[in-house]
Design an enzyme around this catalytic site. Structure first.
Site, PDB file in Angstrom:
ATOM      1  N   CYS A  35       0.709  -1.177   0.039  1.00 38.46           N
ATOM      2  CA  CYS A  35       0.004   0.116   0.055  1.00 38.46           C
ATOM      3  C   CYS A  35       0.916   1.197  -0.180  1.00 38.46           C
ATOM      4  CB  CYS A  35      -1.178   0.134   1.050  1.00 38.46           C
ATOM      5  SG  CYS A  35      -0.099  -0.049   2.826  1.00 38.46           S
ATOM      6  N   ASP A  37       2.302   2.704   2.484  1.00 40.79           N
ATOM      7  CA  ASP A  37       2.128   3.367   3.640  1.00 40.79           C
ATOM      8  C   ASP A  37       3.420   3.205   4.651  1.00 40.79           C
ATOM      9  OD1 ASP A  37      -0.094   4.038   2.867  1.00 40.79           O
ATOM     10  OD2 ASP A  37      -1.440   3.085   4.503  1.00 40.79           O
ATOM     11  N   CYS A  60      -2.860   5.282   5.663  1.00 36.63           N
ATOM     12  CA  CYS A  60      -4.298   5.314   5.907  1.00 36.63           C
ATOM     13  C   CYS A  60      -4.779   5.528   7.279  1.00 36.63           C
ATOM     14  CB  CYS A  60      -4.976   3.949   5.494  1.00 36.63           C
ATOM     15  SG  CYS A  60      -4.572   2.761   6.746  1.00 36.63           S
ATOM     16  N   CYS A 104      -2.624  -3.045   8.523  1.00 38.44           N
ATOM     17  CA  CYS A 104      -2.397  -1.722   9.007  1.00 38.44           C
ATOM     18  C   CYS A 104      -1.640  -1.728  10.540  1.00 38.44           C
ATOM     19  CB  CYS A 104      -3.581  -0.804   8.775  1.00 38.44           C
ATOM     20  SG  CYS A 104      -4.420  -0.653   7.463  1.00 38.44           S
TER      21      CYS A 104
HETATM   22 FE1  FES Z   1      -1.450   0.431   4.217  1.00 36.34          FE
HETATM   23 FE2  FES Z   1      -3.616   0.907   6.303  1.00 36.34          FE
HETATM   24  S1  FES Z   1      -3.932   0.614   3.923  1.00 36.34           S
HETATM   25  S2  FES Z   1      -1.340   0.777   6.288  1.00 36.34           S
END
Ligand code: FES
Length: 141
Positions: A35, A37, A60, A104
């Site tokens: 993702c 992140d 997110c 996450c």
């Molecule tokens: Fe990547 Fe939540 S979608 S940490």
């Protein structure tokens, strides 16, 4: 049923411990390759106790809520206790995360572990490598 619990929404809209510690004793940065992140956690340690902790999360809402909750859970606690914090415990403390958002909370567990390892490394403290498995960069769910 709402997708996110009130606690998740609370920690997302009003995150605790946001920021950085300029005089951090340990810094942990992890990311999820899928993702994109990124989470960074700073800890201050005194006598084996995590006296302060801050985080910066580029990610997110669930990652922000997880970092907020996780930092609250380890603040003032001994390192030994912080090392036992699991992503599941973080998710439970948030009254749950949707299944596809569990990864996450994994970031929070990994970032704390990475910060503690950094602290150990910087201070020449020996540790059991088994406590620090490589972060799972491609954790999907
Ligand atoms: Fe990547 Fe939540 S979608 S940490």
């Amino acid at each position: 049923m709402a997708l996110y619990s009130e606690k998740v929404m609370d920690h997302f809209t009003n995150p605790r411990n946001v920021g950085k510690l300029d005089d951090a004793d340990g810094i942990g940065e992890v990311g999820n390759a899928r993702c994109g992140d990124i989470m960074k956690i700073y800890i201050k340690v005194n006598d084996g106790i995590i006296t302060d902790v801050k985080f910066n999360t580029f990610g997110c809402g669930s990652a922000i809520a997880s970092s907020s909750m996780a930092t609250e859970m380890i603040k003032g606690k001994p390192i030994s206790e912080a090392l036992t914090l699991t992503n599941k415990a973080v998710a439970e403390a948030l009254d749950g995360l949707p299944a596809h958002k569990m990864h996450c909370s994994v970031l929070a567990e990994e970032a704390i572990r990475a910060a503690i390892k950094d602290y150990y490394d910087k201070n020449g403290i020996s540790y059991d490598p088994a406590d620090f498995p490589e972060p799972s960069e491609h954790e999907e769910h």
